[in-house]
Design a protein around this motif. Sequence first.
Motif, mmCIF file in Angstrom:
data_model
loop_
_atom_site.group_PDB
_atom_site.id
_atom_site.type_symbol
_atom_site.label_atom_id
_atom_site.label_comp_id
_atom_site.label_asym_id
_atom_site.label_seq_id
_atom_site.Cartn_x
_atom_site.Cartn_y
_atom_site.Cartn_z
ATOM 1 N N GLY B 179 1.187 -1.024 0.203
ATOM 2 C CA GLY B 179 -0.087 0.021 -0.223
ATOM 3 C C GLY B 179 0.525 1.380 -0.010
ATOM 4 N N GLN B 269 -5.855 -0.144 0.553
ATOM 5 C CA GLN B 269 -4.940 -1.453 0.598
ATOM 6 C C GLN B 269 -4.832 -1.667 2.273
ATOM 7 O OE1 GLN B 269 -1.295 -2.548 -1.942
ATOM 8 N NE2 GLN B 269 -2.944 -0.623 -3.734
ATOM 9 N N TYR B 328 -8.794 -3.164 -4.113
ATOM 10 C CA TYR B 328 -7.283 -3.139 -4.533
ATOM 11 C C TYR B 328 -6.969 -4.442 -3.696
ATOM 12 C CZ TYR B 328 -3.763 -1.231 -7.202
ATOM 13 O OH TYR B 328 -3.018 -1.209 -7.867
ATOM 14 N N ASN B 330 -7.374 -6.557 -2.252
ATOM 15 C CA ASN B 330 -7.346 -7.426 -0.513
ATOM 16 C C ASN B 330 -8.851 -7.446 -0.089
ATOM 17 O OD1 ASN B 330 -9.004 -4.954 0.010
ATOM 18 N ND2 ASN B 330 -7.794 -3.883 1.590
#
Lengths: 561, 561
Positions: B179, B269, B328, B330
């Motif tokens: 991230g 993230q 994203y 995750n």
Amino acid sequence: MSSSRLDNQRVIRAPHGTELSCKSWLAEAPLRMLMNNLDPDVAERPQELVVYGGIGRAARDWDSYDRIVAALRDLNDDETLLVQSGKPVGVFRTHADAPRVLIANSNLVPRWANWEHFQELDRKGLAMYGQMTAGSWIYIGSQGIVQGTYETFVEAGRQHYNGSLTGKWILTGGLGGMGGAQPLAATMAGACMLAVECRPSSIEMRLRTGYLDRHTASLDEALAWIQEACAKGEAISVGLLGNAADVFPELARRAAADPSVRPHIVTDQTSAHDPVNGYLPQGWTLEQWDAARESDPASVAAAARKSMAVHVEAMLAFHAMGVPTVDYGNNIRQMAKEEGVENAFAFPGFVPAYIRPLFCRGIGPFRWAALSGDPEDIYKTDAKVKELIPDDAHLHNWLDMARERIHFQGLPARICWVGLGQRHRLGLAFNEMVKSGELKAPIVIGRDHLDSGSVASPNRETEAMKDGSDAVSDWPLLNALLNTASGATWVSLHHGGGVGMGFSQHSGMVVVCDGSDEAARRVGRVLWNDPGTGVMRHADAGYDIAIACAKEQGLNLPFLK
Amino acid sequence: MSSSRLDNQRVIRAPHGTELSCKSWLAEAPLRMLMNNLDPDVAERPQELVVYGGIGRAARDWDSYDRIVAALRDLNDDETLLVQSGKPVGVFRTHADAPRVLIANSNLVPRWANWEHFQELDRKGLAMYGQMTAGSWIYIGSQGIVQGTYETFVEAGRQHYNGSLTGKWILTGGLGGMGGAQPLAATMAGACMLAVECRPSSIEMRLRTGYLDRHTASLDEALAWIQEACAKGEAISVGLLGNAADVFPELARRAAADPSVRPHIVTDQTSAHDPVNGYLPQGWTLEQWDAARESDPASVAAAARKSMAVHVEAMLAFHAMGVPTVDYGNNIRQMAKEEGVENAFAFPGFVPAYIRPLFCRGIGPFRWAALSGDPEDIYKTDAKVKELIPDDAHLHNWLDMARERIHFQGLPARICWVGLGQRHRLGLAFNEMVKSGELKAPIVIGRDHLDSGSVASPNRETEAMKDGSDAVSDWPLLNALLNTASGATWVSLHHGGGVGMGFSQHSGMVVVCDGSDEAARRVGRVLWNDPGTGVMRHADAGYDIAIACAKEQGLNLPFLK
Ligand SMILES: NC(=O)c1ccc[n+]([C@@H]2O[C@H](COP(=O)([O-])OP(=O)(O)OC[C@H]3O[C@@H](n4cnc5c(N)ncnc54)[C@H](O)[C@@H]3O)[C@@H](O)[C@H]2O)c1
Ligand SMILES: NC(=O)c1ccc[n+]([C@@H]2O[C@H](COP(=O)([O-])OP(=O)(O)OC[C@H]3O[C@@H](n4cnc5c(N)ncnc54)[C@H](O)[C@@H]3O)[C@@H](O)[C@H]2O)c1
């Protein structure tokens, strides 16, 4: 079923002889073996592309079949065809020592690796069940099954009865596609067999093909025949029409009271792995069953699971009496356990019980087929095997019995269980025989995915591994990668196989002896490396036999250094 | 943790220069790249062999590391080393065009493919988490992450903002290992970024390495800075100390009332994929969190999941306002959904939203490293890329920015997203440069497993495939088999990767340009075939861009005939 999966007009048979329809034998071989898998003498339901094992197919649909054939006919010596769940998806440039075909069938990301998701994809035309040798084009009919079963029974005899099954009898259930090999394997191994089967047509089929000797609907008559034969030291097989969930408990009761009616080995090959389609519930007629599978599958499954629990309780009773009892790879213990039979796994599966010592030496279901179509080519290789492995009476005996009692189906083929150090010698000798013209055409050499280094299957081939690594599937993946790197002619990676979605990952390989020097180099590497990975995997798990074998054969295993 | 996993004495760095410690560059290359993955400038926790991504390791333990090194030093040109979950298990004879190393990491039979079973094996010393490029020895530090994120933001700008992010700002959470690349990627793409991070040390780390411009604990201050920069058309990044589950809803409330404070893109993230170790629950201090993760993991997980649901509700609110919002990678939507947020999947993942059109043309995270250790070798290849792809301003811009703003970590390396038809041209040119002596030593070329044809991951790379084939993992398996058949120098097959156990299967490849003619042939095949499988996979799924690309590039796809 998508309409392009059913074609009642087609009759596929592999071409015989030496005329090529492809540009080389390395493309002709997968072409003929694909066709051979769909030969009406080989496949269960060839019009639907089903080879064996429930819905194990050779190609996704007829359109895919046609495109595979076209792609193979067009394939150059430095090209590789990719097949994805029975559909040809790409041809890429590789090199002469690379495989001509690479196959991946039925693989699903684990969280989605279940029957429901598979069936959803299958309905959309996005999937195919590859089974083991169906989608990887190296099924050779019943012969392959007979020997695996025979080896299992023989090993049981070695362990429990001083190497002889004479005068002993085996109780089992199921005379279907695979299970039907049991009576022949038993009598070949010298034992009598009582096989409980609920479907008259399954019994008739085995009688017709000579796999089963007699049949009856009376348990008393069956037992009388068996006991008489045992007394005389004769090996006969009896099919008993009935429900295994009724007969097994009844026999267990009698055996508890009277040790003289105890079987000497107990197992089962009903299709317990599939509770909707594979197991007749107690008290149901076949007609009720067939109807309800369509109309109310959930109620069938519930009833079948209940009966399986009863069935397994009886097997546990035999086990408790000291009768060697094994699960024959149909997941029936798992089903019973889920139904509340806490100690269902008290008796072992057949691999840890009988087969693993063979796997530790890389011994497994090595097989080959004659692309000429001429049985003489197989008889010559039979003789060559005896010549090269002169001191293995068991193997010679198997080859003699196989020649005598097993009819070829489709292209003539042979199976024999041999291990690391033997396989490549046989392969090189066969290649020489092709080179010299002793054989009329090339030979393909392959194996089942059920083998020493090629499968991860915690309820079957890798049950109860010494180190607890049952579920680690790095091993079959490495096996496939190494066979690809070694120059196998085709290599496959499958999921599901004989135990169903979610329960196994496994790989296949076939290599062609076309008589060339290049083929000799490839055959030498592949048939050494492939069983070598099996010895490696078992040595890593800590089996002494495998460690000794690795040292004796000079395998280079860094973790042993 | 097994003691042989921790060694505080070791400092590993790859040798530089042209002197070989192995018998060939094809063995030296994996040796140096393994070592490079463990370089203290590259790896997160090298003493524990952890490269990145939670517990993604390069070798199972130090003993395995030593044996891998020894095996590579000893490896001949016709041998292949097998690595099973970070342990070297066999060396087999293959041939010159076969891979020198074949790797399988963390693969489990699906029914057992979960964290619990993995951890049980891991505790016994039978497993290793390979992540993607950790266990396959082609991690190149943050650079690889920066560009993926940059490409994503640029594509979002193309789709939503007419190709320009000037004056726009992105809201995200998490400034950890991956991230932390977000603020640099955002400013490179021309956008401002507000990143919510709960751990001061994560913020400090990004400030120190130049990835982040400013920080504050005040939302008002952060917004003021961002709005000022946006107004001036400047790109700045701001780290806001706080809990994303508090800040996201607060911002959503303000944005609902006042459209001028709406972000232009929303993502996240935090390590939501791991509810015990990855996500700070609302109302908890870091100290409470760190303590309870050991003492009461279940309560942490329950609280974290609740907060994730709140967090996702806020993302859904932005989505409903028309702000482009993406997951994203995750798995935070999955977590929220399991927590009762029914419509959690209303906003898309980043791959279907922005990356898939690139994958359809085989475009993905192509990367290379200079075994010489000399940055000049990379600068020369940078120039060669511009020369060979003269008309791609975006690519030139990336290369210029990368050279200027990203420091090399370990062996100098570069990444740039290029596709089918470009990759092999670059590879062949690099090989020529090695041959002519323009470069001091060979170049290795590889890629992330997150690529066009190499991964099946239904919550990430293969989310929402057009035909519904998200979970079909035949594709990465075929990719690995084909790369092996094409002559890649090492090939890997992994499970789990960035989304965790059960959620993905993926493959990696690396090929070495040692300047020889044989290498040229291998490089030409591998770097064509590898992205070719990606175009094939997307064409099969029905994407027009992929079908057009396949036709334009002359791919031989039987299903298109
Ligand atoms: N261990 C191995 O190597 C191995 C190999 C192949 C198959 N198998 C397993 O063995 C099982 C059988 O395979 P198959 O190909 O013969 O299947 P199949 O479906 O062709 O045959 C199953 C037979 O069992 C009969 N049957 C069902 N319920 C019964 C009941 N309650 N009582 C008596 N008979 C009953 C059916 O009528 C059928 O004839 C499968 O679960 C398969 O996965 C194991
Ligand atoms: N899409 C991709 O390509 C891709 C690539 C890599 C990683 N990922 C995923 O992105 C996630 C992050 O990866 P990483 O390597 O940066 O992980 P990481 O664990 O190193 O970093 C996570 C960061 O989030 C912070 N955080 C945790 N809870 C928070 C909260 N409630 N509010 C604010 N900050 C919080 C932590 O302090 C930490 O700094 C992972 O889930 C990973 O799987 C996606």
